[in-house]
Write a protein that holds these residues in place. Sequence first.
Motif, PDB file in Angstrom:
ATOM      1  N   GLY A   4       0.795  -1.287  -0.121  1.00 34.68           N
ATOM      2  CA  GLY A   4       0.027  -0.026   0.072  1.00 34.68           C
ATOM      3  C   GLY A   4       0.904   1.394   0.063  1.00 34.68           C
ATOM      4  O   GLY A   4       0.156   2.281   0.295  1.00 34.68           O
ATOM      5  N   ILE A   5       2.320   0.955  -0.269  1.00 31.77           N
ATOM      6  CA  ILE A   5       3.099   2.339  -0.397  1.00 31.77           C
ATOM      7  C   ILE A   5       3.102   2.512  -2.088  1.00 31.77           C
ATOM      8  O   ILE A   5       3.923   1.705  -2.648  1.00 31.77           O
ATOM      9  N   ILE A   6       2.692   3.500  -2.430  1.00 36.59           N
ATOM     10  CA  ILE A   6       2.681   3.853  -3.766  1.00 36.59           C
ATOM     11  C   ILE A   6       4.100   4.380  -4.421  1.00 36.59           C
ATOM     12  O   ILE A   6       4.788   5.107  -3.667  1.00 36.59           O
ATOM     13  N   ASN A  86      -2.399   5.110  -9.366  1.00 37.79           N
ATOM     14  CA  ASN A  86      -1.495   4.862  -8.654  1.00 37.79           C
ATOM     15  C   ASN A  86      -0.790   3.481  -8.781  1.00 37.79           C
ATOM     16  O   ASN A  86      -1.681   2.330  -9.101  1.00 37.79           O
ATOM     17  N   LEU A  87       0.443   3.330  -8.594  1.00 33.68           N
ATOM     18  CA  LEU A  87       1.165   1.983  -8.983  1.00 33.68           C
ATOM     19  C   LEU A  87       2.025   1.480  -8.140  1.00 33.68           C
ATOM     20  O   LEU A  87       2.591   2.470  -7.062  1.00 33.68           O
ATOM     21  N   GLU A  88       2.208   0.337  -7.614  1.00 32.87           N
ATOM     22  CA  GLU A  88       3.040  -0.242  -6.667  1.00 32.87           C
ATOM     23  C   GLU A  88       3.535  -1.678  -7.264  1.00 32.87           C
ATOM     24  O   GLU A  88       2.758  -2.546  -7.913  1.00 32.87           O
ATOM     25  N   GLY A  99       3.537  -0.332   5.052  1.00 36.52           N
ATOM     26  CA  GLY A  99       2.090   0.098   5.197  1.00 36.52           C
ATOM     27  C   GLY A  99       1.485  -1.193   5.812  1.00 36.52           C
ATOM     28  O   GLY A  99       1.655  -1.127   7.134  1.00 36.52           O
ATOM     29  N   HIS A 100       0.748  -2.000   5.329  1.00 40.50           N
ATOM     30  CA  HIS A 100       0.106  -3.072   5.528  1.00 40.50           C
ATOM     31  C   HIS A 100      -0.109  -4.189   4.641  1.00 40.50           C
ATOM     32  O   HIS A 100       0.278  -3.839   3.333  1.00 40.50           O
ATOM     33  N   LEU A 101      -0.156  -5.368   5.032  1.00 43.48           N
ATOM     34  CA  LEU A 101      -0.313  -6.314   3.918  1.00 43.48           C
ATOM     35  C   LEU A 101      -1.660  -6.199   3.125  1.00 43.48           C
ATOM     36  O   LEU A 101      -2.764  -6.100   3.455  1.00 43.48           O
ATOM     37  N   VAL A 102      -1.417  -5.924   1.640  1.00 44.14           N
ATOM     38  CA  VAL A 102      -2.318  -5.642   0.833  1.00 44.14           C
ATOM     39  C   VAL A 102      -2.323  -6.759  -0.393  1.00 44.14           C
ATOM     40  O   VAL A 102      -1.198  -7.086  -1.029  1.00 44.14           O
ATOM     41  N   SER A 103      -3.640  -7.232  -0.718  1.00 43.35           N
ATOM     42  CA  SER A 103      -3.436  -8.646  -1.592  1.00 43.35           C
ATOM     43  C   SER A 103      -3.588  -8.069  -3.167  1.00 43.35           C
ATOM     44  O   SER A 103      -3.285  -8.688  -3.970  1.00 43.35           O
ATOM     45  N   GLY A 104      -4.337  -6.965  -3.273  1.00 46.83           N
ATOM     46  CA  GLY A 104      -4.616  -6.273  -4.636  1.00 46.83           C
ATOM     47  C   GLY A 104      -5.971  -6.786  -5.034  1.00 46.83           C
ATOM     48  O   GLY A 104      -6.062  -6.764  -6.470  1.00 46.83           O
ATOM     49  N   HIS A 105      -6.549  -7.616  -4.284  1.00 50.06           N
ATOM     50  CA  HIS A 105      -8.018  -8.053  -4.708  1.00 50.06           C
ATOM     51  C   HIS A 105      -8.941  -7.044  -4.107  1.00 50.06           C
ATOM     52  O   HIS A 105      -9.407  -7.154  -2.883  1.00 50.06           O
ATOM     53  N   GLY A 146      -5.252   1.630  -3.616  1.00 46.40           N
ATOM     54  CA  GLY A 146      -3.795   1.125  -3.593  1.00 46.40           C
ATOM     55  C   GLY A 146      -3.166   1.644  -2.496  1.00 46.40           C
ATOM     56  O   GLY A 146      -2.174   1.229  -2.204  1.00 46.40           O
ATOM     57  N   THR A 147      -3.418   2.757  -1.773  1.00 43.74           N
ATOM     58  CA  THR A 147      -2.865   3.367  -0.958  1.00 43.74           C
ATOM     59  C   THR A 147      -3.190   2.892   0.516  1.00 43.74           C
ATOM     60  O   THR A 147      -4.391   2.975   0.900  1.00 43.74           O
ATOM     61  N   SER A 148      -2.287   2.585   1.175  1.00 44.73           N
ATOM     62  CA  SER A 148      -2.322   2.112   2.930  1.00 44.73           C
ATOM     63  C   SER A 148      -2.631   3.329   3.597  1.00 44.73           C
ATOM     64  O   SER A 148      -1.890   4.079   3.694  1.00 44.73           O
ATOM     65  N   LEU A 149      -3.884   3.329   4.112  1.00 45.50           N
ATOM     66  CA  LEU A 149      -4.487   4.312   5.281  1.00 45.50           C
ATOM     67  C   LEU A 149      -4.972   3.902   6.409  1.00 45.50           C
ATOM     68  O   LEU A 149      -5.378   2.682   6.490  1.00 45.50           O
ATOM     69  N   THR A 150      -4.971   4.769   7.384  1.00 50.10           N
ATOM     70  CA  THR A 150      -5.611   4.478   8.792  1.00 50.10           C
ATOM     71  C   THR A 150      -6.931   5.056   8.787  1.00 50.10           C
ATOM     72  O   THR A 150      -7.161   6.337   8.481  1.00 50.10           O
TER      73      THR A 150
END
Length: 202
Positions: A4-6, A86-88, A99-105, A146-150
Amino acid sequence: MFTGIISDVGTITRREAFGDGARLSIASSYPADTIAIGASIACGGCCLTVTTLAGGADGATFSVDVSGETMDKTTIGTWNEGDRINLERSLKAGDELGGHLVSGHVDGRAEIVERIEGEEMTTFRFAPPADLLSLIAHKGSVALDGTSLTTNEPGDTFSVAMIPHTLAVTTWADRQPGDLVNIEVDTIARYVARLVGARTAG
């Protein structure tokens, strides 16, 4: 997996029909020799597979094929040539998990219902799909485009606060009330909810 870190903002240079979906060409600043055909790149939060690749002086242009179902359940169906996304790159063993674990799903689309400009922060408020509300916790994690946010103040809506740096290195500076964004809830929250549901049913 992603964090989630672009790491780049790409531009859609071409969109063409592909089956019941679309083939998108995306210009990026990534060096072409660091991308392999078949690699996964999160595009606006959606995990997509690189199918073609071309290098250039300013970076790589790669293509991804998107199914009709993915277009219907995400914002990709509204993307057009010239749009910025946004791309990662995918997470490698040993990379910092910033960030945190992001699956992209992607789980669905959330609507921006408010944008408040502060002296040091910009706060966005979102209305997510109703079936995701129970998976969004106060001070929890969520991926938006796609951005890791709180997350803050969860209820029928929730808010996130963004520092100027986040606005500067992502597409968030362009986002306004009424826009739809891709939302992926925290993976841990999804599995906890599944386990609780199974225990209740059993």
